[in-house]
Every structure is written in C-alpha cells, then in structure tokens.
Motif scaffolding. Structure first.
Motif, PDB file in Angstrom:
ATOM      1  N   ASN A 276      21.622  14.101  21.158  1.00 22.55           N
ATOM      2  CA  ASN A 276      20.943  12.884  20.736  1.00 22.55           C
ATOM      3  C   ASN A 276      21.545  12.338  19.440  1.00 22.55           C
ATOM      4  O   ASN A 276      21.817  11.135  19.321  1.00 22.55           O
ATOM      5  N   GLU A 277      21.785  13.236  18.488  1.00 24.41           N
ATOM      6  CA  GLU A 277      22.400  12.805  17.215  1.00 24.41           C
ATOM      7  C   GLU A 277      23.790  12.223  17.473  1.00 24.41           C
ATOM      8  O   GLU A 277      24.185  11.232  16.884  1.00 24.41           O
ATOM      9  N   ALA A 278      24.536  12.879  18.384  1.00 21.07           N
ATOM     10  CA  ALA A 278      25.886  12.392  18.705  1.00 21.07           C
ATOM     11  C   ALA A 278      25.802  10.983  19.283  1.00 21.07           C
ATOM     12  O   ALA A 278      26.604  10.100  18.927  1.00 21.07           O
ATOM     13  N   ALA A 279      24.798  10.769  20.143  1.00 20.58           N
ATOM     14  CA  ALA A 279      24.635   9.435  20.740  1.00 20.58           C
ATOM     15  C   ALA A 279      24.324   8.407  19.651  1.00 20.58           C
ATOM     16  O   ALA A 279      24.829   7.277  19.671  1.00 20.58           O
TER      17      ALA A 279
ATOM     18  N   ASN B 251      34.264  13.213  20.724  1.00 16.84           N
ATOM     19  CA  ASN B 251      34.212  14.518  20.078  1.00 16.84           C
ATOM     20  C   ASN B 251      33.805  14.416  18.614  1.00 16.84           C
ATOM     21  O   ASN B 251      33.078  15.251  18.101  1.00 16.84           O
ATOM     22  N   GLU B 252      34.278  13.365  17.936  1.00 17.30           N
ATOM     23  CA  GLU B 252      33.947  13.231  16.509  1.00 17.30           C
ATOM     24  C   GLU B 252      32.435  13.078  16.309  1.00 17.30           C
ATOM     25  O   GLU B 252      31.878  13.553  15.317  1.00 17.30           O
ATOM     26  N   ASP B 253      31.758  12.418  17.286  1.00 19.35           N
ATOM     27  CA  ASP B 253      30.301  12.262  17.168  1.00 19.35           C
ATOM     28  C   ASP B 253      29.615  13.614  17.333  1.00 19.35           C
ATOM     29  O   ASP B 253      28.669  13.942  16.608  1.00 19.35           O
ATOM     30  N   ILE B 254      30.115  14.392  18.296  1.00 15.34           N
ATOM     31  CA  ILE B 254      29.537  15.717  18.525  1.00 15.34           C
ATOM     32  C   ILE B 254      29.732  16.562  17.265  1.00 15.34           C
ATOM     33  O   ILE B 254      28.824  17.266  16.822  1.00 15.34           O
ATOM     34  N   ASP B 255      30.917  16.444  16.681  1.00 14.64           N
ATOM     35  CA  ASP B 255      31.239  17.200  15.473  1.00 14.64           C
ATOM     36  C   ASP B 255      30.274  16.893  14.336  1.00 14.64           C
ATOM     37  O   ASP B 255      29.749  17.783  13.684  1.00 14.64           O
ATOM     38  N   LYS B 256      30.061  15.604  14.125  1.00 15.21           N
ATOM     39  CA  LYS B 256      29.158  15.174  13.049  1.00 15.21           C
ATOM     40  C   LYS B 256      27.738  15.646  13.348  1.00 15.21           C
ATOM     41  O   LYS B 256      27.023  16.108  12.465  1.00 15.21           O
TER      42      LYS B 256
ATOM     43  N   VAL C 116      34.606  30.862  13.319  1.00 12.72           N
ATOM     44  CA  VAL C 116      34.288  30.116  12.095  1.00 12.72           C
ATOM     45  C   VAL C 116      34.499  28.661  12.476  1.00 12.72           C
ATOM     46  O   VAL C 116      35.572  28.101  12.286  1.00 12.72           O
ATOM     47  N   SER C 117      33.486  28.072  13.085  1.00  7.41           N
ATOM     48  CA  SER C 117      33.748  26.758  13.676  1.00  7.41           C
ATOM     49  C   SER C 117      33.907  25.656  12.637  1.00  7.41           C
ATOM     50  O   SER C 117      34.477  24.621  12.924  1.00  7.41           O
ATOM     51  N   ARG C 118      33.416  25.907  11.447  1.00  5.25           N
ATOM     52  CA  ARG C 118      33.552  24.851  10.442  1.00  5.25           C
ATOM     53  C   ARG C 118      33.329  25.414   9.045  1.00  5.25           C
ATOM     54  O   ARG C 118      32.406  26.195   8.835  1.00  5.25           O
ATOM     55  N   VAL C 119      34.201  25.021   8.125  1.00  7.66           N
ATOM     56  CA  VAL C 119      33.977  25.356   6.720  1.00  7.66           C
ATOM     57  C   VAL C 119      34.013  24.031   5.974  1.00  7.66           C
ATOM     58  O   VAL C 119      34.916  23.226   6.180  1.00  7.66           O
ATOM     59  N   THR C 120      33.029  23.811   5.153  1.00  4.23           N
ATOM     60  CA  THR C 120      32.990  22.503   4.492  1.00  4.23           C
ATOM     61  C   THR C 120      32.438  22.624   3.077  1.00  4.23           C
ATOM     62  O   THR C 120      31.664  23.542   2.787  1.00  4.23           O
ATOM     63  N   ILE C 121      32.848  21.694   2.230  1.00  4.44           N
ATOM     64  CA  ILE C 121      32.235  21.648   0.893  1.00  4.44           C
ATOM     65  C   ILE C 121      31.411  20.367   0.760  1.00  4.44           C
ATOM     66  O   ILE C 121      31.034  19.973  -0.336  1.00  4.44           O
ATOM     67  N   ILE C 122      31.149  19.745   1.923  1.00  2.00           N
ATOM     68  CA  ILE C 122      30.299  18.550   1.878  1.00  2.00           C
ATOM     69  C   ILE C 122      28.861  19.031   1.728  1.00  2.00           C
ATOM     70  O   ILE C 122      28.367  19.781   2.567  1.00  2.00           O
ATOM     71  N   PRO C 123      28.191  18.614   0.651  1.00  2.00           N
ATOM     72  CA  PRO C 123      26.822  19.113   0.463  1.00  2.00           C
ATOM     73  C   PRO C 123      25.884  18.547   1.524  1.00  2.00           C
ATOM     74  O   PRO C 123      26.110  17.443   2.032  1.00  2.00           O
TER      75      PRO C 123
END
Ligand code: ADP
Length: 611
Positions: free
Chosen positions: A369-372, A385-390, A435-442
C-alpha cells in the motif's frame, strides 16, 4: 433506547405535566361563588371559611370549607387580617391565581427535573453500554452485517494453511449441521486464534463466517469491560441472547485478554468488573446448546496470559496458532495484495518475500500500500522497485525524516560508523544473514540510522546464532568507541543494549546456555528467592564482556572495512546488500572525498579478517 423514542418520551412527559397542571387550575377555578362582604363575614364567624387570599386588589378570593371557591369585596380595613386570623381562617398573602401559578410552576420544574435526571442516567448508560459499538445496535442490523461479510473467503487468507484446515470442519458444521447432529457430534463452542498482531486472525474469523454464509459480529474484549461493575456482564448476556435469536452466526471477540486475563487467585483482586464479565462469558458459553450454530471465535496475541477457565472443554476448547508467515506464505500474501495494483514487470515478489523475514501479513499489505502511495505521488502509472524500496523503509522504521538540515556533520559521522559497525559485524560473523539495507537516514521514530540484519528463516536458533545476534547488536557502540574514543560514545546504542541484554538473559535464564549457570530455567528456579538473581546478572555481565572484547578485536582488525562502509554511507546515505558485498569483496565503491572516481576501483590488497 434510540433517539426517536427518547424524544417521544420527553414530549409525553411534558403533555402529562401540562394536563395535570391544567386540571388543577381548572379544579381551582371551577365554581366561584360571589359573596357579599356581609355574608362572607357571617360565614367566617360560623367557621365556614377555610382560606383567604389577601392582596391589594378590590376583591378578596378564597375557599370555603366545603371546597367552593369564592370572591368578595376587599374592605381594605387595617385589622381585616387580624380579625380573620382570630376567627381561625388561613390568611395567605397574594392572589389565589398566584398560588395556582406557583403550583403550575413547581409541576413544570418537577417535570423538567425528572426529564433531566432521566436523560443524565440515560447518557451514563449510553457511555458505558453503547457508544459506537453497542452490541444491540450491531445485532439489530443483521442483514447489513451479513452482506458486508459475504465477500471474504478462505481464498483471501494466504498461507496459514494449518489454521484454515483446523476451522474447515466448523464451516462444514455451520453449513450442514444435520450431518453432524446425526452422528451425535458436538460443534466446538469456542475457538481461540492466537499469534502475533497482524497475522490475519480477524481475517480468518471473517472468512469462517464468509465461507459458511452466516452473520459475523465483531467485538473487542475491551468493549465488554466497563467502568461500572455489572455492565460488561450485562452486555455479554445481551450479545448471546441476540445471537441465539439470530440463529447460526460467528461472534468474534478480538483482544480476549482484555477480559480473560489470568485472575490473580486472591478473590476479586480489585477488578470485579472484569471478573464478572468473564464469568458471564463462561456461563453463556456453557449455557447454549452446542448445535445452535453460534460459534465464538476469540483472538489474542498471547495464549499464556489467558485464564485457564477460558480454555476448558466446552469453552474455548480449540486453540489455533496463527504465526508469522514463512517465505512462501509471504509470497502468497504479497500476491493477494498485489492483485489489484499495477506492479511493474521488474518487481519480483519472490525477492520481496525473501527480504521481508518476520513481516506479518498486515505489514506486507502495508508495504504494497505504501509503495502504491509513493508511485501515485511520483505520478507514475506503475509501482516500481524504488517504490517498494522506500515503502520497505517506511514500514520498518517509519517515514524518512525529510528535514535533515539540523543534523550536524559529527552526528552523521557517528551514525555512519555505528551502522557500519552493525553491518560489518553481520558480514563477518553471520554471513548467512541478509543485510538488506544500511542507512544513516534518520527515521521519524527517532532512530539516527538503521541497519537491517535479517537472519534466515529457522525453526531453532543455536547458541552461536544468539551470540552473534548479541555481537551484531553491540557492534554499533563498539565501532563508535574505536573511532571516537571511549569518552565520546553516544546514547544511540540504547536499543542495541536493550536487545543484547534481552538475548543474553534469555540465553542464560531460559535456554540453559550460561557457562556457569547451566541447564536451569531461572525464571522458575528463582521465583520468590530474593537476591538470588545476583549470580545471573554476574553471569550476564561476564558474557557481555567476553562478547565485547571479541567484537572490539574483530572490528579493529577489520577497521579498513569499517572506514570504507562508513565513508560510503556518508556519501550515499543508504547502501544495499550488493554494495556492501562489493565493499567486503574489496571494491572501492565510494568516491573518496576530493576525487571524482566514477567507477568502482578494486582494492585487491585487503580482505576481511574473521575471528
Ligand atoms: P490480526 O487480527 O491477527 O491482528 P488482521 O486479520 O486484522 O490481523 O490482519 C490485518 C490485515 O493484514 C488484513 O486485513 C489483511 O489485509 C492482512 N493480512 C494479514 N494476514 C493475512 C493473510 N494471511 N493473507 C492475506 N492478508 C493478510
């Protein structure tokens, strides 16, 4: 009582009040005899006058002892009142009309008072009984509930095959009761679905009703627990009475623990209302004929906190676990919720299902739903894919924090090393984890950054798995310490420490894996023994110290990779598993500050050192 009835009642009450007042007025003003003053005096002397109303008007009114009202001239003599009193007449100041008006007024006030008290008591009842979800209201709109439910069937519930299997006979019983009754079979009265939130317990209850084509009524356990003792119990009885009148139906009680938590064994223990409500539920469930076709399905996140009385035969005697979906279940759930969404051909739901270990059905639904929503916001025709990622990030960590301007360079560096520590420790210690994602975005949930380390789906966890989880959790803090010094470690590790402590305590107390403490369950062994937990804490502290030293050594030995991951994070903010693997494989994917290297440079001189 509904609003219409309430208004009718108020109007009737007012009409009665007016009628009574009018009657009294009429009674008083019915026959009025005109007396000469002489005759009046005569009668007063003969003790025939009862009341005289005295005012400054030209006439005096009053009542004779035989009840007749009279009127006569007002002599306005100074000692009239005294004379009358001497003759034993009741003299009242003011006109008779005024007195009638006073009577009228008090009747009116009384009527208003009665109305007011009635409405307040009704309001209180309404607050405690009905608010939004009055069972009576719900049960009186059966058709609409039935219609609402027809759409949901077992096809809408993906995975959960065992759970579906264990309720299929109930559906059959509801559909063909005769077949079972002939065999002398008794339908289970109550079923409990238990499992993590969002795993589809409500959905499955709806599907049972939908498959059987019977009405479905949903309540929450907290609907039945009210402030006023006895109200909840009354609601329970009311619901069952109505349900029985309806015939076959499914009653769903979500969060049954709100009313069915274990009682403390010390009598009422301060929560009479809950106790009474639970008793009412138990009595009702034992009371109805099992073949009436009323099925009660309850849901809870935890079976172990429920009162045993609820689980006895004849009550909720069938307990069905609905767990988190495995990779196939996740794939099926994603397929169901992707059905009505324009997914781009690039999206591989199998891959998404592999990346979403520990996601519940509700989270998977939320992910798509969020991806949509992201795709719609971009103005795209397809979900990419970028929407799914976000969306993945949003579901796990809350929405990305948009305003990053306030974050200092130093804080970003600390976060980068902290997250790099987690990621590096995962790669070195548990390479089978994703490790599907590492981020420093708070995130808006307060985390400075995030690194998602997902262990593979496993039924059991070994000691090494658990130790690795602890080490990965504390690696963030240790990385901070190595780079910025012991005095500059931050509060950012509080969740990690909490997680590590929980695992180390489980390891020692529940799983019998402590070195000294051995094969004992310390929750049981230490019950009521004060002070005995010191040994456990000491064991936990020592274990943690050992892990700390091991991880510190490991990260120092691999500082080259720690720096590389942190640097990449500072430049790119987010890196995925492929990028991480490239770094660990020796590729320099971050463009060093000041340089403008476009393509990854392979630095073949370094390879990770595993302890
Ligand atoms: P619970 O009652 O266990 O908290 P729900 O039944 O309310 O969970 O699930 C919430 C939503 O999650 C459902 O409406 C559905 O969209 C989705 N969902 C959960 N589990 C499943 C499943 N097994 N198959 C399909 N959708 C699911």
């Amino acid at each position: 009582m509904n609003k219409k009835r309430c208004i009718i009642f108020a109007i009737v009450l007012l009409l009665v009040a007016i009628a009574v007042s009018a009657y009294m007025y009429g009674k008083n003003s019915g026959t009025i005899e005109e007396l000469t003053y002489k005759k009046f005096l005569d009668m007063a002397q003969k003790n025939q006058v009862d009341i005289v109303y005295l005012d400054n008007g030209s006439e005096i009114t009053g009542r004779l002892k035989d009840g007749t009202s009279f009127v006569t001239q007002n002599p306005r003599s100074e000692n009239f009142k005294e004379n009358m009193l001497m003759l034993g007449v009741d003299v009242r100041e003011g006109s008779r009309n005024e007195e009638v008006m006073a009577v009228l007024r008090s009747i009116f006030v009384l009527a208003l008072l009665v109305l007011f008290v009635w409405m307040i008591s009704r309001g209180m009842k309404k607050n405690s009984l009905s608010v939004k979800n009055d069972p009576a209201d719900q049960l009186s709109s059966l058709e609409c509930e039935t219609l609402r439910n027809v759409g949901i069937t077992f096809d809408d519930v993906a995975g959960s095959e065992e759970a579906k299997e264990s309720v299929k006979d109930i559906v059959d019983f509801l559909k063909n009761p005769d077949r079972y009754v002939k065999m002398g079979a008794r339908m289970p009265r109550g079923i409990i679905f238990y499992g993590a939130p969002g795993t589809g317990k409500t959905l499955l209850a709806k599907a049972v009703a939908g498959e059987a084509g019977v009405p479905y009524f949903a309540f929450s356990g907290s609907d039945f627990v009210q402030i006023y003792v006895g109200v909840g119990a009354a609601r329970v009885r009311h619901v069952f009475k109505k349900a029985r009148e309806t015939g076959k139906c499914v009653i769903f009680i979500d969060e049954i623990d709100a009313l069915g938590k274990k009682r403390d064994g010390f009598g009422s223990g301060g929560n009479d209302e809950r106790s009474q409500t639970l008793n009412a539920l138990l009595t009702e469930m034992s009371g109805f004929n099992a073949n009436e076709g009323v099925v009660v399905i309850a849901a809870t996140n935890r079976l172990d906190i429920l009162d045993e009385a609820l689980l006895r035969p004849g009550r909720f005697d069938r307990q069905v676990e609905i767990g988190l979906p495995d990779v196939n279940g996740r794939f099926e759930i994603l397929k169901i919720h992707g059905r009505n969404k324009p997914l781009s051909g690039d999206i591989d739901l199998k891959k998404v299902s592999r990346q979403t270990v520990y996601f519940s059905g509700a989270q998977l639904e939320n992910l798509l739903n969020e991806a949509a929503i992201f795709a719609a916001k971009r103005g795209s025709k397809l979900i990419e894919n970028e929407d799914i990622d976000k969306a993945f990030y949003t579901v796990i960590a809350g929405a990305e924090k948009k305003d990053r301007s306030a974050i200092s360079r130093k804080d970003r560096q600390i976060t980068a090393y902290h997250e790099a520590g987690h990621a590096l420790a995962t790669k070195l210690l548990a390479p089978e984890n994703r490790v599907s994602r590492v981020t420093i975005i708070p995130s808006t949930r307060g985390a400075g950054g995030f690194s998602i380390s997902l262990p593979p789906d496993r039924m059991y966890h070994s000691r090494v798995d658990m130790e690795n989880s602890i080490k990965i959790a504390i690696a963030g803090r240790i990385a901070e310490e190595i780079i910025f010094g012991q005095d500059n470690v931050t509060t950012g590790a509080s969740n990690d420490i909490e997680k590590a402590t929980r695992i180390v305590m489980d390891l020692i107390k529940r799983f019998g894996m402590g070195e000294k403490t051995g094969l004992l369950n310390y929750d049981i062994a230490l019950r009521n023994i004060e002070g005995a937990h010191k040994e456990i804490i000491e064991e936990g502290r020592k274990a943690m110290e050992k892990y700390y030293n091991q991880v510190k050594g490991l990260l120092i030995e691999n500082k080259y990779f720690l720096d590389k991951i942190a640097k990449t994070l500072l430049e790119e903010e987010t890196i995925d598993e492929e990028q991480l693997d490239a770094i660990m494989g020796g590729e320099d994917i971050a463009s060093p500050a000041g340089e403008n290297s476009q393509s990854p440079v392979r630095d073949s001189g370094k390879s990770p050192v595993v302890a």
